[in-house]
Structure formats: C-alpha cells, structure tokens
Design an enzyme around this catalytic site. Structure first.
Site, PDB file in Angstrom:
ATOM      1  N   HIS A 197       0.794  -1.241   0.000  1.00 39.82           N
ATOM      2  CA  HIS A 197       0.000   0.000   0.000  1.00 39.82           C
ATOM      3  C   HIS A 197       0.818   1.279   0.000  1.00 39.82           C
ATOM      4  O   HIS A 197       0.246   2.374   0.002  1.00 39.82           O
ATOM      5  CB  HIS A 197      -0.960   0.023   1.198  1.00 39.82           C
TER       6      HIS A 197
HETATM    7  C1  UD1 Z   1      -2.058   5.500   5.803  1.00 38.23           C
HETATM    8  C2  UD1 Z   1      -0.795   6.039   6.458  1.00 38.23           C
HETATM    9  C3  UD1 Z   1       0.293   4.992   6.371  1.00 38.23           C
HETATM   10  C4  UD1 Z   1      -0.163   3.655   6.922  1.00 38.23           C
HETATM   11  C5  UD1 Z   1      -1.473   3.240   6.286  1.00 38.23           C
HETATM   12  C6  UD1 Z   1      -1.976   2.015   7.002  1.00 38.23           C
HETATM   13  C7  UD1 Z   1      -0.401   8.478   6.296  1.00 38.23           C
HETATM   14  C8  UD1 Z   1       0.359   9.542   5.622  1.00 38.23           C
HETATM   15  N1  UD1 Z   1      -0.327   7.243   5.767  1.00 38.23           N
HETATM   16  O1  UD1 Z   1      -1.776   5.283   4.421  1.00 38.23           O
HETATM   17  O2  UD1 Z   1       1.414   5.425   7.128  1.00 38.23           O
HETATM   18  O3  UD1 Z   1       0.831   2.708   6.659  1.00 38.23           O
HETATM   19  O4  UD1 Z   1      -2.437   4.281   6.422  1.00 38.23           O
HETATM   20  O5  UD1 Z   1      -2.887   1.289   6.251  1.00 38.23           O
HETATM   21  O6  UD1 Z   1      -1.036   8.752   7.291  1.00 38.23           O
HETATM   22  N2  UD1 Z   1      -9.135   4.590   1.468  1.00 38.23           N
HETATM   23  C9  UD1 Z   1     -10.401   4.068   1.368  1.00 38.23           C
HETATM   24  N3  UD1 Z   1     -10.996   3.598   2.490  1.00 38.23           N
HETATM   25  C10 UD1 Z   1     -10.412   3.626   3.712  1.00 38.23           C
HETATM   26  C11 UD1 Z   1      -9.122   4.163   3.806  1.00 38.23           C
HETATM   27  C12 UD1 Z   1      -8.493   4.646   2.680  1.00 38.23           C
HETATM   28  O7  UD1 Z   1     -10.982   4.029   0.293  1.00 38.23           O
HETATM   29  O8  UD1 Z   1     -11.024   3.151   4.697  1.00 38.23           O
HETATM   30  C13 UD1 Z   1      -8.460   5.047   0.233  1.00 38.23           C
HETATM   31  C14 UD1 Z   1      -8.801   6.474  -0.178  1.00 38.23           C
HETATM   32  O9  UD1 Z   1      -8.807   6.508  -1.564  1.00 38.23           O
HETATM   33  C15 UD1 Z   1      -7.603   7.254   0.320  1.00 38.23           C
HETATM   34  C16 UD1 Z   1      -6.471   6.252   0.122  1.00 38.23           C
HETATM   35  O10 UD1 Z   1      -7.059   4.990   0.414  1.00 38.23           O
HETATM   36  O11 UD1 Z   1      -7.385   8.414  -0.402  1.00 38.23           O
HETATM   37  C17 UD1 Z   1      -5.287   6.483   1.019  1.00 38.23           C
HETATM   38  O12 UD1 Z   1      -5.681   6.575   2.383  1.00 38.23           O
HETATM   39  P1  UD1 Z   1      -4.784   7.407   3.421  1.00 38.23           P
HETATM   40  O13 UD1 Z   1      -5.292   7.194   4.798  1.00 38.23           O
HETATM   41  O14 UD1 Z   1      -4.600   8.798   2.972  1.00 38.23           O
HETATM   42  O15 UD1 Z   1      -3.355   6.748   3.269  1.00 38.23           O
HETATM   43  P2  UD1 Z   1      -2.934   5.236   3.343  1.00 38.23           P
HETATM   44  O16 UD1 Z   1      -2.293   4.845   2.075  1.00 38.23           O
HETATM   45  O17 UD1 Z   1      -4.068   4.406   3.843  1.00 38.23           O
HETATM   46  N1  UDP Z   2      -3.767  -6.171   8.681  1.00 37.96           N
HETATM   47  C1  UDP Z   2      -5.046  -6.704   8.780  1.00 37.96           C
HETATM   48  N2  UDP Z   2      -5.673  -7.098   7.633  1.00 37.96           N
HETATM   49  C2  UDP Z   2      -5.092  -6.990   6.415  1.00 37.96           C
HETATM   50  C3  UDP Z   2      -3.795  -6.452   6.316  1.00 37.96           C
HETATM   51  C4  UDP Z   2      -3.160  -6.040   7.470  1.00 37.96           C
HETATM   52  O1  UDP Z   2      -5.583  -6.825   9.883  1.00 37.96           O
HETATM   53  O2  UDP Z   2      -5.730  -7.366   5.421  1.00 37.96           O
HETATM   54  C5  UDP Z   2      -3.080  -5.763   9.909  1.00 37.96           C
HETATM   55  C6  UDP Z   2      -1.717  -6.390  10.084  1.00 37.96           C
HETATM   56  O3  UDP Z   2      -1.828  -7.676  10.663  1.00 37.96           O
HETATM   57  C7  UDP Z   2      -1.017  -5.376  10.974  1.00 37.96           C
HETATM   58  C8  UDP Z   2      -1.599  -4.045  10.506  1.00 37.96           C
HETATM   59  O4  UDP Z   2      -2.823  -4.375   9.830  1.00 37.96           O
HETATM   60  O5  UDP Z   2      -1.383  -5.571  12.328  1.00 37.96           O
HETATM   61  C9  UDP Z   2      -0.665  -3.343   9.564  1.00 37.96           C
HETATM   62  O6  UDP Z   2      -1.319  -2.248   9.001  1.00 37.96           O
HETATM   63  P1  UDP Z   2      -0.919  -1.602   7.616  1.00 37.96           P
HETATM   64  O7  UDP Z   2      -0.104  -2.533   6.826  1.00 37.96           O
HETATM   65  O8  UDP Z   2      -2.173  -1.081   7.022  1.00 37.96           O
HETATM   66  O9  UDP Z   2      -0.079  -0.319   8.056  1.00 37.96           O
HETATM   67  P2  UDP Z   2       1.438  -0.066   8.461  1.00 37.96           P
HETATM   68  O10 UDP Z   2       1.781  -1.006   9.551  1.00 37.96           O
HETATM   69  O11 UDP Z   2       2.268  -0.231   7.242  1.00 37.96           O
HETATM   70  O12 UDP Z   2       1.455   1.363   8.893  1.00 37.96           O
END
Ligand code: UD1
Ligand code: UDP
Length: 347
Positions: A197
């Site tokens: 992601h």
């Molecule tokens: C965010 C965090 C990242 C973390 C990740 C965990 C920041 C800068 N990034 O990244 O550090 O590793 O979360 O998963 O804070 N979206 C949906 N539904 C949701 C959530 C997101 O559709 O429930 C989509 C939207 O299009 C959104 C995009 O995902 O614009 C990105 O979401 P965002 O929270 O901005 O960043 P992440 O890539 O999720």
């Molecule tokens: N995770 C989850 N379901 C998924 C993928 C990840 O529950 O389909 C959990 C994973 O086990 C870990 C956390 O989400 O505990 C990691 O989150 P993510 O990778 O979104 O963010 P990051 O750690 O990179 O910030």
C-alpha cells in the site's frame, strides 16, 4: 480521575490501541478520538468489534481521499474542538500517520502533554510522509515509548535525550501474543501472503504492474490482501486483476485472519511496517518491497530482506533460509501494561 484522550485513525492504530485501551481504562478516564482517516468497515469497525474495544467517543467524518495538508488540517480542527471541550490531561498518539501528526500539533499548541507510542523509529527517508510525522511527534512528545534500543539511539542522535524516554517493547507484539492462539490455517495449499500500500509501490502505473507481474510469476500461489489505496490505483490505471491468475486478491481482512494468513504462509511479501514486525514475531520469513526499513532488527540473520529496484530479488530471497531467530526483540507481550504504569507516574 485524570483524563487521557487517545487518537487513532488508520488500521494499524486500531490494533495498537486495543491493548492500550484495556490498560488505560483501569486507571484513567480513557476516551478515544477516531479521526476517520480510515473509514471502510473492513479498515476500521472490524477491529473495534474483533478486538473488543469500546466504540470511539468521537468519530470525525473527514470525507475520504484528500491531499496531505488538507487531511491533516481538517483533523486538527476537529481534535482541537474536542480538546477545548474535554480539557484532557494528556493526548496519546501512535506511530506515524497523519492522525498522529494532527494530534501532536494540537497537543503542542494547546500545551497538553503528548504521549507518543512507537517513538524513535526512523527510515531516514524524508520522502515518506510517515518520516515527517515521526520526527514531529517525537520532537513535541512529553513521554516517549520506544519499542527498541535502536529507536532510543535514533532519538539521541537528534538531541532528544531527556529522562521521559522509555523502552517498553511493542504494543503490536502484545496483540500478536494475545490473538495468535485463535489463528487457523486459511487454505490447504502453499501460498505467499502479500500486502502492498505504500505510495512508491502503488502510485505509479508501471511500478504497480511490474510488482503484479513479478508476483504472478512466483512458484506458488499468491494471496494478496488488497488495501483500498491499491484498489483505487488499479481502477484509476484500468489494470484488470483477472490477468494475474496466480494471484488471489482478497479484501482487507480482520486481525486474526491477517495473523493466520501470515503464520501459515511460505513467506510474507509486504511494504507494511506492522507486518514486517508481525512476521518476525511469528517466525516467518518476510520480503519487504522497500529500499529501507525502520524495523532494522528484522533484517538480522535474513528474517527480513529488502527488495526494491530489482524485483527479481524476490524470487531469490524467497528460497533463502533465515539464520537463528533473535527471539523476543519486540518484548514479551506486556508492553501496554508497562507503558500504562509509567503514564500513571507522570500524568
Ligand atoms: C495510511 C498512512 C500509512 C499507513 C497506512 C496504514 C499516512 C500519511 N499514511 O496510508 O502510514 O501505513 O495508512 O494502512 O497517514 N481509502 C479508502 N478507504 C479507507 C481508507 C483509505 O478508500 O477506509 C483510500 C482512499 O482513496 C484514500 C487512500 O485509500 O485516499 C489512502 O488513504 P490514506 O489514509 O490517505 O493513506 P494510506 O495509504 O491508507
Ligand atoms: N492487517 C489486517 N488485515 C489486512 C492487512 C493487514 O488486519 O488485510 C493488519 C496487520 O496484521 C497489521 C496491521 O494491519 O497488524 C498493519 O497495518 P498496515 O499494513 O495497514 O499499516 P502499516 O503497519 O504499514 O502502517
């Protein structure tokens, strides 16, 4: 009773908060703000239900996809309003997301002591929004809880050396220890488990296709839990996932399912921060599609291998057996209790 407001917003923060909320509520009025950064049912509500957390006391609707500044700004406005009304004795933030940054800046400006859990982590890559968020969160934190010695060293190098820095293990490890007994083999056949992601892997058409092609050509089936950011990019680029018939795409899973997919896989391939740690704790080899990692301990003895520019390295790394496991470097599963005992003394 003193009042602590915890701020969560993204998937990994709900998971980190689960063991903390359990401890905090024993001694504090422990309220939770959910910034709404992640909002899909399977990125948010599923964890509150599965991990037995009370629903958040405040849930913002920040309205989906936004540029960094706008997203952080809206969260700050909402967090500030809650703090003006609730007058908390401390604000607690986790990790490195924009929700962490928003909470940190509000705490600093309102002179509310800020507690940072997962302090001191550095990737030394300032192109990542997370690195900026971590640096700011640590600079303004009143209490800093570091999961590793490396994290404490990183803070020292930035001149953060006061006596409110503690090493207490990692709250994610608490969760793995608590929930691993519920894990079950998800499928009978051998597979690699994948999550991707990070913007540098998803936000460029050719890079994303190259990753999918590489995974599609691996010698075993790939199960790919697909983050909503990645879904959005596939749609935007018009990539048809049916072309990749070695990859089974699954929607984001609940927590026990995620641990199960990791534990019973042949190998984990990811760019997630949390999954690198979980794979290590579960004794599973991990390949991280990044050029650097803040979780450097996992790289020792080959438990985690970085592959970024040259994706053919994935194929080689998959078959390299890791050396001796270094044991419980992320603690013994009691970090939340230790952290809460220290918070009690200081707040
Ligand atoms: C965010 C965090 C990242 C973390 C990740 C965990 C920041 C800068 N990034 O990244 O550090 O590793 O979360 O998963 O804070 N979206 C949906 N539904 C949701 C959530 C997101 O559709 O429930 C989509 C939207 O299009 C959104 C995009 O995902 O614009 C990105 O979401 P965002 O929270 O901005 O960043 P992440 O890539 O999720
Ligand atoms: N995770 C989850 N379901 C998924 C993928 C990840 O529950 O389909 C959990 C994973 O086990 C870990 C956390 O989400 O505990 C990691 O989150 P993510 O990778 O979104 O963010 P990051 O750690 O990179 O910030």
């Amino acid at each position: 009773m003193k009042k602590i407001i915890s701020i969560v917003g993204a998937r990994p923060q709900f998971i980190k908060h689960a063991p903390m909320q359990l401890e905090l509520q024993k001694y504090f009025e422990a309220l939770t703000i959910h910034t709404g950064q992640h909002y899909d049912e399977n990125m948010s509500a599923v964890f509150f239900n599965e991990l037995n957390m009370p629903p958040p006391d405040f849930l913002f609707d920040i309205g989906g996809s936004k540029p960094q500044g706008e997203q952080t700004g809206i969260m700050m406005k909402e967090i500030e309003a809650v703090c003006m009304k609730e007058k908390p004795d401390a604000l607690l933030v986790y990790g490195d997301t924009n929700s962490t940054l928003a909470g940190t800046l509000v705490a600093a400006k309102m002179h509310i002591p800020q507690i940072h859990i997962e302090a001191g982590l550095r990737s030394f890559n300032r192109d990542m929004p997370e690195e900026i968020n971590r640096i700011v969160a640590d600079e303004f934190a009143y209490l800093l809880f570091c999961p590793t010695d490396q994290a404490i060293d990183n803070l020292k190098k930035e001149g953060i050396t006061h006596n409110r820095i503690f090493k207490c293990g990692d709250v994610m490890c608490d969760m793995v220890k608590l929930m691993e007994p519920k894990s079950k083999r998800p499928v009978e056949y051998p597979y690699y488990f994948v999550t991707i992601h990070r913007p540098y892997n998803t936000d460029e058409n050719s890079r994303l296709i190259h990753i999918l092609q590489t995974l599609n050509n691996l010698d075993k089936k790939v199960i790919f839990s697909i983050h909503p950011r990645t879904v959005a990019r596939l749609l935007q680029y018009g990539i048809d996932i049916k072309e990749f018939n070695n990859i089974l795409f699954v929607p984001p899973t609940g927590y026990v399912e995620s641990i199960s997919y990791q534990k019973f896989s042949e190998c984990v391939i990811t760019d997630s921060g949390g999954i690198q740690k979980e794979a290590y704790i579960l004794g599973k080899k991990c390949i991280t599609l990044r050029s650097e990692t803040e979780w450097t301990e996992t790289l020792q003895n080959g438990w985690n291998t970085l592959a970024f520019d040259d994706l053919t390295q994935i194929k080689t790394a998959i078959h390299q057996k890791p050396g001796e496991h270094l044991g419980p470097i992320y603690g013994d599963g009691l970090a939340a209790a230790e952290i809460t005992a220290i918070i009690k003394k200081h707040i």
